[in-house]
Write an enzyme that holds these catalytic residues in place. Structure first.
Site, PDB file in Angstrom:
ATOM      1  N   SER A   1      -6.830   9.362 -32.735  1.00  0.00           N
ATOM      2  CA  SER A   1      -8.207   9.966 -32.315  1.00  0.00           C
ATOM      3  C   SER A   1      -9.433   8.800 -32.122  1.00  0.00           C
ATOM      4  O   SER A   1      -9.322   7.934 -32.613  1.00  0.00           O
ATOM      5  CB  SER A   1      -8.990  10.962 -33.499  1.00  0.00           C
ATOM      6  OG  SER A   1      -7.957  11.986 -33.605  1.00  0.00           O
ATOM      7  N   HIS A  45     -15.379  14.010 -34.030  1.00  0.00           N
ATOM      8  CA  HIS A  45     -14.616  14.648 -35.034  1.00  0.00           C
ATOM      9  C   HIS A  45     -14.198  13.702 -36.231  1.00  0.00           C
ATOM     10  O   HIS A  45     -13.698  14.131 -37.233  1.00  0.00           O
ATOM     11  CB  HIS A  45     -13.345  15.654 -34.709  1.00  0.00           C
ATOM     12  CG  HIS A  45     -12.281  14.733 -34.373  1.00  0.00           C
ATOM     13  ND1 HIS A  45     -11.909  14.359 -33.163  1.00  0.00           N
ATOM     14  CD2 HIS A  45     -11.123  14.271 -35.037  1.00  0.00           C
ATOM     15  CE1 HIS A  45     -10.624  13.850 -33.037  1.00  0.00           C
ATOM     16  NE2 HIS A  45     -10.522  13.601 -34.090  1.00  0.00           N
ATOM     17  N   ASP A  68     -16.867  15.915 -28.036  1.00  0.00           N
ATOM     18  CA  ASP A  68     -16.390  15.256 -29.008  1.00  0.00           C
ATOM     19  C   ASP A  68     -16.413  13.578 -28.617  1.00  0.00           C
ATOM     20  O   ASP A  68     -15.527  12.820 -28.330  1.00  0.00           O
ATOM     21  CB  ASP A  68     -14.832  15.390 -29.123  1.00  0.00           C
ATOM     22  CG  ASP A  68     -14.182  14.917 -30.347  1.00  0.00           C
ATOM     23  OD1 ASP A  68     -14.718  14.386 -31.273  1.00  0.00           O
ATOM     24  OD2 ASP A  68     -12.720  14.968 -30.501  1.00  0.00           O
TER      25      ASP A  68
END
Length: 477
Positions: free
Chosen positions: A428, A272, A321
Site C-alpha cells: 500500500s 489508509h 486514498d
C-alpha cells in the site's frame, strides 16, 4: 490646552496609524494606441499588484512584522499601519507567514525570499515551464510578439472565459498579476494582450525547461522469481520509499507502508496507511533501500516534518486514498539524487494511456495474502491498465469503484505463467508507474484489492491525474 490637543493627536496617530502617500507608488494608466484610456489605478511596488480606484488591500511592511492597510486614491496608494493577529488556519504557500486583520476580514501573507503574490504562490525564480506549463507559477509576462500581457484582474477581462476574478481563479494560477499562465490546458502558457487595438490571447515567450531527470533509472533485469512478482533492486525503482512507524507499546519500529518520492522533500502514499493516528515525529522515511529492514549502502533516511491525509478519504470505500509526507531537513533540499534515489515524474492532467498498456508496481509487501510476513526484498510486478468498463464492481466482488480509482492486473495466465503479478498487503502507498515519453511516470498509488494475485481480478489504485491540483496545493502550504 495645547498639551491636551497634542496628547489627543498622538493617540489618534498611534491607534489609527499615520496615513501617508508613498513616493514609490506610481500612477498606472494603460493605453491602447488609437483608443481611450481605461482607468487610472495604483500599482503597489512591494507586491507588484495593481488596484482600481478606491480599492483597498493589506500589505506587509518590508523588513518588519507590521502590516499596512492601503487604498487607491487618485493614482496613489494611501497607507497606514493596522493591528493584526496570526491567522487561525494556514493560508499562505511556500512558507509564508499569515496575518489576519483585527478589525476587518482580510489577511496578508508575508512571503519568504523568492515568492510573492496574495498567498506567496508566485515563484519569482521560475525561469521556465515543464510539460504544457499548467503548473507554471513564474513571473514571465511577455507574449511571443513581445507585447506586455494584461493583468488577469483587469475589468476588461470580466467577460472573458478566464480572468482573475472567476471562482476557481486561484487554483488556475490567475489573480492580480499579468503573468503567463495555462488555465485551459493549451500547448503552453499564454495571456491576453492588446494588438491593433483589439483584445486577443497569445502564447508567451517563456522558455520550456530542459527535460527533467525524474523517472529515469538504471534498470536491472530481475534474476529471481517470487510469488506475486519478481525480486528486484532499488536502482530499478529509485522512487520507491519505505515508511516506518514507532511501536506504540514497545521500543523499536515497524514497517508501515510503501511510498513514492515525487520531489526532493515530498513523498506520496496512501491515506489508509494512517488510519491509526501518528505524530509526525513517530514516522520515518527510508529511500534507496533494496531490503526492507537491512540498511543499504546508498540509502537516505529522513524524519517527517508533517503529513497530510486527504480530508475526504473514505475508510469504507477507500475513495480519495492519498496522502503526502513532507521530509524534514536542515536545508531546502532533502533527498539527494543518485542511482538509488530519484523522483518519479508526475503525469500531465490530460494523460490517458491506451487500455492494456503494460506498467510496473513495486513494494515490500507480502508474497500472497496468506503469508505471515512481508517480503525481505523489494519486488516488482508487471501489470496492464484495465479499460474503465472492466474496472467495475461486478469484476471486484461488488466492491465500490469510483472515478478516482483505476484498475491494473496481470493478464497472463495458464501453465506458462502460473505466477500472477499483483500488489498485496504491505505494498500500500507504493507506485504504479508506466513509461511515457521515455520517462517512467506515476499513474497510480497502490490502494486496495480482493485477495492477492487472483486470476482475472485486478488491483485497484488511486488515480493520480485526479489529484494533481491537490498535490500541488498541499506541497505549497
Amino acid at each position: 490646552m495645547v498639551n491636551t490637543m497634542k496628547t489627543k493627536l498622538l493617540c489618534v496617530l498611534l491607534l489609527c496609524g499615520a496615513v501617508f502617500s508613498l513616493p514609490r507608488q506610481e500612477t498606472y494608466r494603460q493605453l491602447a494606441r488609437g483608443s481611450r484610456a481605461y482607468g487610472v489605478a495604483c500599482k503597489d511596488e512591494i507586491t507588484q499588484m495593481t488596484y482600481r480606484r478606491q480599492e483597498s488591500w493589506l500589505r506587509p511592511e518590508v523588513r518588519s512584522k507590521r502590516v499596512e492597510h492601503c487604498q487607491c486614491d487618485r493614482g496613489q496608494a494611501r497607507c497606514h499601519t493596522v493591528p493584526v493577529n496570526s491567522c487561525s488556519e494556514p493560508r499562505c504557500f511556500n512558507g509564508g507567514t499569515c496575518w489576519q486583520a483585527v478589525y476587518f476580514s482580510d489577511f496578508v501573507c508575508q512571503c519568504p525570499a523568492g515568492y510573492t503574490g496574495k498567498r506567496c504562490e508566485v515563484d519569482t525564480r521560475a525561469t521556465c515551464y515543464e510539460g504544457q506549463g499548467v503548473t507554471y507559477r513564474g513571473t514571465w509576462s511577455t507574449a511571443e510578439s513581445r507585447v506586455e500581457c494584461i493583468n488577469w484582474n483587469s475589468s476588461l477581462l470580466t467577460r472573458r472565459t478566464y480572468n482573475g476574478r472567476m471562482p476557481d481563479a486561484f487554483n488556475l494560477g490567475l489573480g492580480n498579476h499579468n503573468y503567463c499562465r495555462n488555465p485551459n490546458g493549451a500547448p503552453k502558457p499564454w495571456c491576453y494582450v492588446i494588438k491593433a487595438g483589439k483584445f486577443t490571447s497569445e502564447s508567451c515567450s517563456v522558455p520550456v525547461c530542459s527535460k527533467a531527470t525524474c523517472g529515469l533509472r538504471k534498470y536491472k533485469e530481475p534474476q529471481l522469481h517470487s510469488t506475486g512478482g519478481l525480486f528486484t533492486d532499488i536502482t530499478s525503482h529509485p522512487w520507491q520509499a519505505a515508511i516506518f512507524a514507532q511501536n506504540r507499546r514497545s521500543s523499536g519500529e515497524r514497517f508501515l507502508c510503501g511510498g513514492i518520492l515525487i520531489s526532493s522533500c515530498w513523498v506520496l502514499t496512501a491515506a489508509h496507511c494512517f488510519q491509526e493516528s501518528y505524530l509526525p515525529d513517530q514516522l520515518k522515511v527510508v529511500l534507496g533501500r533494496t531490503y526492507r529492514v537491512k540498511p543499504g549502502e546508498e540509502e537516505q533516511t529522513f524524519k517527517v516534518k508533517k503529513y497530510i491525509v486527504h480530508k475526504e478519504f473514505d475508510d469504507d470505500t477507500y475513495n480519495n486514498d492519498i496522502a503526502l509526507l513532507q521530509l524534514k531537513s536542515d536545508s531546502p533540499q532533502c533527498a539527494q539524487e543518485s542511482d538509488s534515489v530519484r523522483a518519479i515524474c508526475l503525469p500531465e492532467a490530460n494523460l490517458q494511456l491506451p487500455d492494456w498498456t503494460e506498467c510496473e508496481l513495486s513494494g515490500y509487501g507480502k508474497h500472497k495474502s496468506s503469508s505471515p510476513f512481508y517480503s525481505e526484498q523489494l519486488k516488482e510486478g508487471h501489470v496492464r491498465l484495465y479499460p474503465s468498463s472492466r474496472c467495475a464492481p461486478k469484476f471486484l466482488f461488488n466492491k465500490t469503484v469510483t472515478n478516482n480509482m483505476l484498475c491494473a492486473g496481470d493478464t497472463r495466465s495458464g501453465e506458462i505463467y502460473p505466477n500472477v503479478h499483483d500488489a498485496c498487503q504491505g505494498d500500500s502507498g507504493g507506485p504504479l508507474v508506466c513509461m511515457n515519453d521515455n520517462h517512467m511516470t506515476l499513474l497510480g498509488i497502490i490502494s486496495w484489492g480482493v485477495g492477492c494475485g487472483e486470476k482475472d481480478v485486478p488491483g485497484v489504485y488511486t488515480k493520480v491525474t485526479n489529484y494533481l491540483g491537490w498535490i500541488r496545493d498541499n506541497m505549497h502550504l
